[in-house]
Scaffold this motif. Structure first.
Motif, PDB file in Angstrom:
ATOM      1  N   GLY A   1       0.868  -1.216   0.013  1.00  0.00           N
ATOM      2  CA  GLY A   1       0.027   0.161  -0.130  1.00  0.00           C
ATOM      3  C   GLY A   1       0.822   1.392   0.115  1.00  0.00           C
ATOM      4  N   VAL A   2       0.451   2.357  -0.484  1.00  0.00           N
ATOM      5  CA  VAL A   2       1.224   3.621  -0.324  1.00  0.00           C
ATOM      6  C   VAL A   2       0.299   4.521  -0.009  1.00  0.00           C
ATOM      7  N   SER A   3       0.885   5.600   0.537  1.00  0.00           N
ATOM      8  CA  SER A   3       0.197   6.902   0.712  1.00  0.00           C
ATOM      9  C   SER A   3       0.967   8.240   0.619  1.00  0.00           C
ATOM     10  N   ARG A   4       0.209   9.449   0.772  1.00  0.00           N
ATOM     11  CA  ARG A   4       1.025  10.816   0.896  1.00  0.00           C
ATOM     12  C   ARG A   4       0.822  11.181   2.170  1.00  0.00           C
ATOM     13  N   GLY A   5       1.717  12.264   2.488  1.00  0.00           N
ATOM     14  CA  GLY A   5       1.698  12.903   4.161  1.00  0.00           C
ATOM     15  C   GLY A   5       2.195  11.906   4.950  1.00  0.00           C
TER      16      GLY A   5
ATOM     17  N   GLN B   1      -0.337  24.887 -17.998  1.00  0.00           N
ATOM     18  CA  GLN B   1      -1.044  25.247 -16.918  1.00  0.00           C
ATOM     19  C   GLN B   1      -1.181  26.914 -16.563  1.00  0.00           C
ATOM     20  N   LYS B   2      -0.765  27.665 -17.391  1.00  0.00           N
ATOM     21  CA  LYS B   2      -0.973  28.915 -17.260  1.00  0.00           C
ATOM     22  C   LYS B   2      -2.499  29.239 -17.784  1.00  0.00           C
ATOM     23  N   TYR B   3      -2.945  28.192 -18.588  1.00  0.00           N
ATOM     24  CA  TYR B   3      -4.477  28.408 -19.130  1.00  0.00           C
ATOM     25  C   TYR B   3      -5.419  28.065 -17.894  1.00  0.00           C
ATOM     26  N   LEU B   4      -4.805  27.585 -16.988  1.00  0.00           N
ATOM     27  CA  LEU B   4      -5.824  27.298 -15.700  1.00  0.00           C
ATOM     28  C   LEU B   4      -5.741  27.905 -14.397  1.00  0.00           C
ATOM     29  N   GLU B   5      -6.922  27.958 -13.825  1.00  0.00           N
ATOM     30  CA  GLU B   5      -7.092  28.899 -12.695  1.00  0.00           C
ATOM     31  C   GLU B   5      -6.152  28.245 -11.513  1.00  0.00           C
ATOM     32  N   LYS B   6      -5.415  28.938 -10.935  1.00  0.00           N
ATOM     33  CA  LYS B   6      -4.531  28.604  -9.749  1.00  0.00           C
ATOM     34  C   LYS B   6      -5.422  28.329  -8.562  1.00  0.00           C
ATOM     35  N   THR B   7      -5.472  27.151  -7.966  1.00  0.00           N
ATOM     36  CA  THR B   7      -6.400  26.964  -6.775  1.00  0.00           C
ATOM     37  C   THR B   7      -5.689  27.009  -5.387  1.00  0.00           C
ATOM     38  N   ASN B   8      -4.364  26.827  -5.555  1.00  0.00           N
ATOM     39  CA  ASN B   8      -3.294  26.793  -4.418  1.00  0.00           C
ATOM     40  C   ASN B   8      -3.586  25.673  -3.594  1.00  0.00           C
ATOM     41  N   ALA B   9      -4.357  24.711  -4.047  1.00  0.00           N
ATOM     42  CA  ALA B   9      -4.840  23.528  -3.434  1.00  0.00           C
ATOM     43  C   ALA B   9      -3.551  22.639  -3.252  1.00  0.00           C
ATOM     44  N   LYS B  10      -3.165  21.709  -2.031  1.00  0.00           N
ATOM     45  CA  LYS B  10      -2.185  21.133  -2.094  1.00  0.00           C
ATOM     46  C   LYS B  10      -2.547  19.667  -1.675  1.00  0.00           C
ATOM     47  N   ASP B  11      -1.897  18.648  -1.904  1.00  0.00           N
ATOM     48  CA  ASP B  11      -2.273  17.398  -1.506  1.00  0.00           C
ATOM     49  C   ASP B  11      -1.442  17.075  -0.252  1.00  0.00           C
TER      50      ASP B  11
END
Ligand code: ATP
Ligand code: MG
Length: 457
Positions: free
Chosen positions: A170-174, A332-342
């Motif tokens: 199994g894997v995970s982030r954080g 990525q410049k065409y997309l709205e930046k969300t500042n969301a992080k995993d």
């Protein structure tokens, strides 16, 4: 030859560390009469790797600094040599197998070949004579979550795991802090840690190595780079990449069939590659069915007379259909930046595939030309695949070398293939930043020749 990449070794912290003869049984043939003459009889013939063995990383001779594809390491010198430590079993080892408790952990996203590497690490450890081998479930999280108990591993457990994709562990982030991880390692008596993961995981592995040194623990931490994107510095390729390129062919071919079977069909395929376009570039080159390949390293305009949409119109008018391959980190410049992080702190990218598909539909509607647009995102189907034969071999060698490196007393290192040879690197050298496609490289130009696309600028 001096190496720029000196490897951290247990002896750096424990000068009194005494090596013992290797317990790894090498099945080398002793020299026969072929060697009888001229072979120094007092020198032992064994086949173990000498600690002074070096692999030539790169020699580049370029006639001018502007030669396309010439990687200039030292701009004042036209001949550049760099040497790297050769990986493999050593004659002397710094761990007694009966005193080893080895742990394996897999972090980040899935990648074809994880199970192959786990399997090979376990098998090689057993050949050295190690009895205590455990898997840490769900990435670094398995070091802190009380409910996640260690998984005992043996040849019997891992025998067939490579027959399916994913990670047995199994894997995970954080996950927990470095000191928490090392606390747990101390508590559980883990003195060899094999860490399979990407840049983030390797940064963690190196921090674990540093923390162990600070606490003066006799621990070996060895990484195996897992990045399907092939974005680790200095390495020819990383495991899973080859499988990903191969599997991407199926998606590209489907997009091609769809596009060619429809009136004014346009097929989009989004492939992995957050900051490096290797998968998109290689998949485009391999398929021969891509008209436009878009990667993060090469900026492009969507609109305007030289934009991607104008070229799509041209392709529809001249060929009747078109297939586009776009890497997830492109445009990525065409997309709205969300500042969301995993959970690991990586920025969550916008979906360029969906965006470009919508813009294309809008564009053709506005100019009054019918277009049948289809979009395929095979990401999770590719990541979950089992490794192909070529990656299977790579995983096997990397897994074995990870164990050899740990027994040799190295720590804070990672394994790789470099200039066709298997080598060890100090972790910090390969994770400074992600490796990316050089827009001036021969390979990118070959890709452009193959797709026939113009510069979209
Ligand atoms: P992928 O290629 O799938 O992104 P990755 O190894 O980069 O692989 P991440 O999710 O970024 O995946 O990180 C994996 C683990 O490493 C996480 O548990 C995360 O907490 C830890 N990690 C990430 N960056 C660091 C860092 N700079 N220092 C210590 N640990 C880190
Ligand atoms: Mg990462």
């Amino acid at each position: 030859f001096e190496s720029r990449f000196n490897l951290p070794h247990l002896k750096d912290v424990f000068p009194d560390a005494v090596p013992i003869p290797s317990t790894f049984c090498l099945r080398m043939r002793t020299p026969t009469e072929d060697f009888a003459e001229g072979y120094p009889s007092d020198e032992k013939w064994h086949g173990y790797i000498n600690n002074n063995d070096r692999v030539l990383l790169k020699v580049i001779h370029y006639s001018s600094p502007t030669s396309a594809g010439a990687q200039c390491i030292d701009p004042d010198c036209t001949w550049v040599e760099q040497w790297v430590h050769r990986a493999g079993p050593r004659e002397e080892i710094y761990f007694r197998p009966e005193e080893v408790k080895a742990a394996i952990v897999t972090c980040g996203g899935l990648c074809p070949g994880l199970n192959d590497v786990i399997r090979q690490i376990v098998i090689t450890l057993e050949i050295y004579g190690v009895k205590k081998i455990v898997g840490i479930p769900f990435g670094y999280r398995g070091f802190s979550d009380e409910e996640l108990t260690e998984m005992p591993l043996s040849r019997k457990v891992v025998q067939n795991v490579h027959l399916s994709g994913g990670s047995l562990l199994g894997v995970s982030r954080g996950g927990p802090s470095i000191s928490e991880i090392v606390d747990t390692m101390e508590k559980r008596g883990i003195n060899m840690l094999f860490v399979l993961g990407g840049n983030g995981t390797h940064a963690g592995a190196n921090a674990i190595h540093d923390e162990c040194r600070k606490r003066r623990l006799r621990v070996a931490v060895v990484g195996v780079p897992k990045t399907i994107d092939n974005d680790i510095l200095l390495m020819d390729k990383t495991f899973g990449f080859d499988t990903a390129v191969e599997e991407a062919q199926r998606a590209i071919n489907s997009a091609y069939i769809e596009a060619h079977s429809a009136y004014h069909g346009i097929g989009f395929v989004k492939l992995m590659g957050r900051s490096s376009g290797y998968i998109a570039m290689h998949a485009s080159l391999a398929s021969g069915q891509i008209d436009i390949c878009l990667i993060p390293e090469v900026p492009f305009h969507l609109h305007g007379p030289h934009g991607v949409l104008s070229h799509l119109k041209y392709l529809i008018e001249t060929k009747g259909s078109a297939v586009v391959c776009v890497a997830e980190g492109a445009g990525q410049k065409y997309l709205e930046k969300t500042n969301a992080k995993d959970a690991s702190g990586n920025i969550v990218l916008g979906d360029i595939g969906v965006h470009i598909q919508q813009e294309t539909k809008k564009f053709f509607r506005e100019i009054g030309v019918p277009a049948d647009v289809k979009y395929i995102d095979p990401t999770y189907m590719i990541r979950a695949c089992r490794a192909n034969a070529s990656d299977g071999i790579l995983c096997t060698v990397l897994g074995q070398n990870a164990v050899h490196g740990a027994f040799a007393g190295y720590s804070g290192i990672t394994v790789g293939i470099c200039n066709t040879h298997y080598v060890y690197f100090p972790i910090p050298e390969v994770i400074q930043y992600p490796r990316s496609v050089d827009p001036n490289s021969r390979m990118w130009h070959r890709c452009l020749t193959s797709t026939g696309q113009p510069d979209f600028i």
